[in-house]
Design a protein around this motif. Structure first.
Motif, PDB file in Angstrom:
ATOM      1  N   VAL A 152     -50.528 -34.723 -30.010  1.00 32.14           N
ATOM      2  CA  VAL A 152     -51.443 -35.455 -29.017  1.00 32.14           C
ATOM      3  C   VAL A 152     -52.819 -35.191 -29.270  1.00 32.14           C
ATOM      4  O   VAL A 152     -53.652 -34.284 -28.808  1.00 32.14           O
ATOM      5  CB  VAL A 152     -51.369 -34.973 -27.770  1.00 32.14           C
ATOM      6  CG1 VAL A 152     -51.856 -35.820 -26.592  1.00 32.14           C
ATOM      7  CG2 VAL A 152     -49.753 -34.805 -27.294  1.00 32.14           C
ATOM      8  N   PRO A 153     -53.562 -35.975 -30.712  1.00 35.38           N
ATOM      9  CA  PRO A 153     -54.615 -35.861 -30.834  1.00 35.38           C
ATOM     10  C   PRO A 153     -55.628 -36.539 -29.858  1.00 35.38           C
ATOM     11  O   PRO A 153     -55.236 -37.727 -29.541  1.00 35.38           O
ATOM     12  CB  PRO A 153     -54.736 -36.437 -32.302  1.00 35.38           C
ATOM     13  CG  PRO A 153     -53.622 -37.431 -32.210  1.00 35.38           C
ATOM     14  CD  PRO A 153     -52.443 -36.575 -31.694  1.00 35.38           C
ATOM     15  N   LYS A 198     -59.312 -41.540 -31.213  1.00 36.02           N
ATOM     16  CA  LYS A 198     -58.877 -42.132 -32.458  1.00 36.02           C
ATOM     17  C   LYS A 198     -59.393 -41.506 -33.770  1.00 36.02           C
ATOM     18  O   LYS A 198     -58.735 -41.349 -34.672  1.00 36.02           O
ATOM     19  CB  LYS A 198     -59.463 -43.720 -32.495  1.00 36.02           C
ATOM     20  CG  LYS A 198     -59.115 -44.540 -33.289  1.00 36.02           C
ATOM     21  CD  LYS A 198     -59.377 -46.046 -33.542  1.00 36.02           C
ATOM     22  CE  LYS A 198     -58.691 -46.777 -34.693  1.00 36.02           C
ATOM     23  NZ  LYS A 198     -57.278 -46.856 -34.609  1.00 36.02           N
ATOM     24  N   THR A 250     -59.799 -38.346 -34.218  1.00 38.17           N
ATOM     25  CA  THR A 250     -58.996 -37.092 -34.169  1.00 38.17           C
ATOM     26  C   THR A 250     -57.527 -37.517 -34.749  1.00 38.17           C
ATOM     27  O   THR A 250     -57.067 -37.184 -35.615  1.00 38.17           O
ATOM     28  CB  THR A 250     -58.923 -36.442 -32.979  1.00 38.17           C
ATOM     29  OG1 THR A 250     -59.979 -36.079 -32.186  1.00 38.17           O
ATOM     30  CG2 THR A 250     -58.047 -35.081 -33.316  1.00 38.17           C
ATOM     31  N   GLN A 251     -57.018 -38.798 -34.155  1.00 39.49           N
ATOM     32  CA  GLN A 251     -55.840 -39.180 -34.796  1.00 39.49           C
ATOM     33  C   GLN A 251     -55.982 -39.628 -36.295  1.00 39.49           C
ATOM     34  O   GLN A 251     -55.088 -39.118 -37.031  1.00 39.49           O
ATOM     35  CB  GLN A 251     -55.560 -40.492 -33.737  1.00 39.49           C
ATOM     36  CG  GLN A 251     -54.208 -41.150 -34.429  1.00 39.49           C
ATOM     37  CD  GLN A 251     -54.077 -42.554 -33.744  1.00 39.49           C
ATOM     38  OE1 GLN A 251     -55.270 -43.409 -33.699  1.00 39.49           O
ATOM     39  NE2 GLN A 251     -53.076 -42.991 -33.699  1.00 39.49           N
ATOM     40  N   GLU A 252     -56.780 -40.231 -36.748  1.00 36.67           N
ATOM     41  CA  GLU A 252     -56.966 -40.622 -37.903  1.00 36.67           C
ATOM     42  C   GLU A 252     -57.096 -39.453 -38.802  1.00 36.67           C
ATOM     43  O   GLU A 252     -56.511 -39.604 -40.011  1.00 36.67           O
ATOM     44  CB  GLU A 252     -58.013 -41.518 -38.225  1.00 36.67           C
ATOM     45  CG  GLU A 252     -58.003 -42.932 -37.551  1.00 36.67           C
ATOM     46  CD  GLU A 252     -59.187 -43.700 -37.549  1.00 36.67           C
ATOM     47  OE1 GLU A 252     -60.534 -43.259 -38.119  1.00 36.67           O
ATOM     48  OE2 GLU A 252     -58.973 -44.882 -37.337  1.00 36.67           O
ATOM     49  N   ASN A 262     -46.311 -42.989 -35.730  1.00 33.92           N
ATOM     50  CA  ASN A 262     -47.748 -43.089 -35.138  1.00 33.92           C
ATOM     51  C   ASN A 262     -47.641 -44.036 -33.961  1.00 33.92           C
ATOM     52  O   ASN A 262     -46.877 -44.842 -33.866  1.00 33.92           O
ATOM     53  CB  ASN A 262     -48.689 -43.368 -36.392  1.00 33.92           C
ATOM     54  CG  ASN A 262     -49.987 -43.002 -35.811  1.00 33.92           C
ATOM     55  OD1 ASN A 262     -50.574 -42.659 -34.961  1.00 33.92           O
ATOM     56  ND2 ASN A 262     -50.773 -43.748 -36.556  1.00 33.92           N
ATOM     57  N   ASN A 263     -48.658 -43.998 -33.168  1.00 33.51           N
ATOM     58  CA  ASN A 263     -48.851 -45.029 -32.061  1.00 33.51           C
ATOM     59  C   ASN A 263     -47.848 -44.791 -31.190  1.00 33.51           C
ATOM     60  O   ASN A 263     -47.287 -46.108 -30.731  1.00 33.51           O
ATOM     61  CB  ASN A 263     -49.293 -46.195 -32.530  1.00 33.51           C
ATOM     62  CG  ASN A 263     -50.555 -46.424 -33.384  1.00 33.51           C
ATOM     63  OD1 ASN A 263     -51.507 -45.758 -33.200  1.00 33.51           O
ATOM     64  ND2 ASN A 263     -50.716 -47.039 -34.569  1.00 33.51           N
ATOM     65  N   VAL A 268     -46.613 -39.031 -32.949  1.00 34.67           N
ATOM     66  CA  VAL A 268     -48.169 -38.880 -32.569  1.00 34.67           C
ATOM     67  C   VAL A 268     -48.570 -40.056 -31.573  1.00 34.67           C
ATOM     68  O   VAL A 268     -48.186 -41.267 -31.576  1.00 34.67           O
ATOM     69  CB  VAL A 268     -48.928 -39.259 -33.908  1.00 34.67           C
ATOM     70  CG1 VAL A 268     -50.350 -38.961 -33.305  1.00 34.67           C
ATOM     71  CG2 VAL A 268     -48.464 -38.063 -34.940  1.00 34.67           C
ATOM     72  N   THR A 269     -48.913 -39.430 -30.456  1.00 35.16           N
ATOM     73  CA  THR A 269     -49.718 -40.458 -29.461  1.00 35.16           C
ATOM     74  C   THR A 269     -50.994 -39.981 -29.114  1.00 35.16           C
ATOM     75  O   THR A 269     -51.090 -38.905 -29.133  1.00 35.16           O
ATOM     76  CB  THR A 269     -48.910 -40.102 -28.081  1.00 35.16           C
ATOM     77  OG1 THR A 269     -49.104 -41.194 -27.289  1.00 35.16           O
ATOM     78  CG2 THR A 269     -48.677 -39.020 -27.523  1.00 35.16           C
ATOM     79  N   THR A 270     -51.683 -40.862 -28.836  1.00 36.61           N
ATOM     80  CA  THR A 270     -53.157 -40.768 -28.782  1.00 36.61           C
ATOM     81  C   THR A 270     -53.981 -40.993 -27.459  1.00 36.61           C
ATOM     82  O   THR A 270     -54.383 -42.364 -27.271  1.00 36.61           O
ATOM     83  CB  THR A 270     -53.915 -41.563 -29.955  1.00 36.61           C
ATOM     84  OG1 THR A 270     -53.113 -41.029 -31.305  1.00 36.61           O
ATOM     85  CG2 THR A 270     -55.221 -41.028 -30.062  1.00 36.61           C
ATOM     86  N   GLN A 312     -57.100 -40.923 -25.094  1.00 37.09           N
ATOM     87  CA  GLN A 312     -58.700 -40.942 -25.341  1.00 37.09           C
ATOM     88  C   GLN A 312     -59.525 -40.036 -24.813  1.00 37.09           C
ATOM     89  O   GLN A 312     -60.660 -39.751 -25.134  1.00 37.09           O
ATOM     90  CB  GLN A 312     -59.417 -42.269 -24.875  1.00 37.09           C
ATOM     91  CG  GLN A 312     -58.657 -43.475 -25.676  1.00 37.09           C
ATOM     92  CD  GLN A 312     -58.790 -43.498 -27.001  1.00 37.09           C
ATOM     93  OE1 GLN A 312     -59.974 -43.492 -27.604  1.00 37.09           O
ATOM     94  NE2 GLN A 312     -57.651 -43.492 -27.884  1.00 37.09           N
TER      95      GLN A 312
END
Length: 499
Positions: free
Chosen positions: A289-290, A293, A295-297, A372-373, A392-394, A396
């Protein structure tokens, strides 16, 4: 030729009498290597009867002498270290380093149990009124049934059974029929350590054994580890039959990565916690859970090459990172869930479907997979996959990350990676999860603390091992006593007694 296995009842090997057997496979090759007997109700009754008889003597054995057996068992376990790891590798598939890690965590509970004389001390209040003293004493409960899973065939029986017998109970273990050999090895080791016959028993089988233990009037307590569906059934059925029950179940463990986290450290932790033991751990991290966006990338950039480098292999391959899963059915289920994730619209960045290894073409291998996503409505997010799949789920915001963790039906383990003490402190106090890691990806407590989740990851009020296990495996008895002297003349007093 497949080896015919056995039950362990009253200190000796007992051949199965029901005529029902199940195949035990080597997950790396798909070959049948054993025949596990499936016990009948009558065979379970015989094991419980022996355990009940042994309880009469063992429960009166001084705690100091019980501790001496624990010390001796520890020596034998260290001697048999490599043999136990080999047995687990052949039947479960986990790599030898992973198997030895499991042994180490099981041994910790044995070492904790050597202090049982101190752990069983009660409380005492002198002269609380009218020459009365009050003392609390802890008594063993009787015959304990332990229903243990395939993924930790040594560690979980030790987490349960060691504390049960250290407290003076007798123990009947129903191991997974998928990998029973190491549980049988433990039983023989207990006999060598001096544990009296009938104190530690192993009865193999399926639902017939589970129901027989749940319904047997002489089984006082049940400890279970496994899937949530079965665990809820065990809890409800055991309670219906007036037993004390603790049931540790499924999980969907999140790891929240804050923007200030060390991204390389977080990526390493995710790969370790997500793909060790092919993800077949109730404390595996399966959702990253980053937060935000950016952090996710940064995380995805680091995860993909790490995961693509992971190699599949048999338990004895020193270069293997990801071992096979337990059965062909498990492989098909996991690959089906990966396919469903693609169909639901998640981005499959690393695809582990169709993994094959030369020389092990019939093995149950699933390669490491990365989505991802992923969104909260997807099946791969909601379901415990129990395989080498990381989603991976992101969100905000940090607040939304906490909400996601708390709204999920499971609450076994969770982690946060951050450099910020305020965020970490808020997180550990506000997530509804039993075990929390701060920059620790698999927060399984050491043996002198205690293990257990929340929500639908656990049914029952007590935890596994540690000081709280004493509460489950003993019943508290409170004694109020007075030794009258010539000066005390109470007479008849009909009012409710008070100080």
């Amino acid at each position: 030729m497949a080896e015919e296995l056995f039950h362990w009842i009253n200190g000796e090997r007992v051949k199965g009498k029901s005529g029902r057997f199940g195949d035990v496979f080597n997950p790396a090759t798909g070959e049948v290597i054993g025949q596990c007997p499936y016990a009948s109700k009558e065979e379970v009754d015989a094991a419980v009867a022996n355990a009940k008889e042994a309880f009469e003597i063992w429960s009166e054995t001084p705690s100091v002498k019980r501790a001496q057996v624990m010390f001796k068992f520890r020596e034998i376990m260290l001697r048999e270290w490599d043999n136990l790891a080999e047995a687990m590798g052949k039947e479960h598939g986990k790599t030898l380093p992973d198997a030895k890690g499991e042994l180490a965590r099981g041994l910790e509970v044995v070492e904790f149990a050597t202090g049982i004389p101190h752990l069983l001390k009660g409380e005492n209040s002198q002269n609380v009124g009218g020459g009365i003293d009050i003392t609390s004493i802890r008594m063993p409960v009787g015959v304990v049934g332990g229903i243990t899973p395939f993924n930790f065939p040594v560690m979980i029986p030790l987490w349960m059974g060691v504390m049960a017998v250290a407290c003076g109970n007798t123990y009947v273990n129903k191991p997974s029929e998928r990998d029973p050999s190491s549980s049988l090895m433990l039983a023989e080791m207990w006999k060598e350590a001096g544990l009296p016959d009938g104190v530690w028993n192993v009865i193999n089988g399926d639902k017939v054994v589970v129901d027989s233990l749940l319904h047997h009037p002489d089984v006082e307590a049940i400890s279970f580890v496994g899937s949530t569906g079965v665990g809820e059934y065990v809890y409800q059925e055991g309670c219906k039959h007036n037993k004390r029950v603790q049931s540790f179940c499924g999980a969907k463990n999140h790891m929240v990565i804050m923007p200030d986290a060390d991204m390389d450290n977080a990526a390493d932790a995710l790969v370790s916690a997500g793909f060790g033991s092919a993800g077949e751990r109730c404390m595996a991290i399966s959702v990253a859970v980053p937060v935000g966006k950016g952090t996710q990338e940064a995380l995805i950039e680091r995860l993909v090459p790490r995961i693509e480098k992971l190699s599949i292999g048999a338990y004895d391959d020193p270069n293997a990172d990801v071992n096979p899963v337990i059965t062909m059915q498990a492989k098909e289920r996991i690959e089906g869930l990966i396919t469903s994730g693609v169909e639901e619209g998640a981005d499959l960045l690393v695809d582990g479907r169709g993994a094959r290894l030369q020389g092990y073409e019939n093995g149950y291998f699933v390669g490491a997979s990365l989505f991802n996503n992923v969104t909260e409505n997807m099946n791969i997010y909601k379901t415990e996959i129990f395989g080498p799949v990381l989603s991976v789920t992101t969100p905000q915001t940090y607040e939304d990350a906490v909400r996601m963790v708390n709204e999920h039906e499971y609450g076994n383990g969770v982690a946060i990676f951050t450099r910020d003490g305020e965020s970490a402190r808020h997180f550990q106090r506000n997530v509804d999860v039993g075990m929390v890691g701060v920059n620790v990806p698999i927060p399984v407590p050491l043996s002198f603390h205690t293990f257990g989740g929340s929500k639908r990851s656990k049914f029952g009020d007590t935890q596994m091992y540690g000081p709280e296990s004493i509460n489950f495996f003993t019943k508290l008895r409170t004694v109020s006593s007075r030794w009258p002297t010539g000066g005390i003349k109470d007479g008849v007093q009909l009012a409710f007694p008070s100080n």
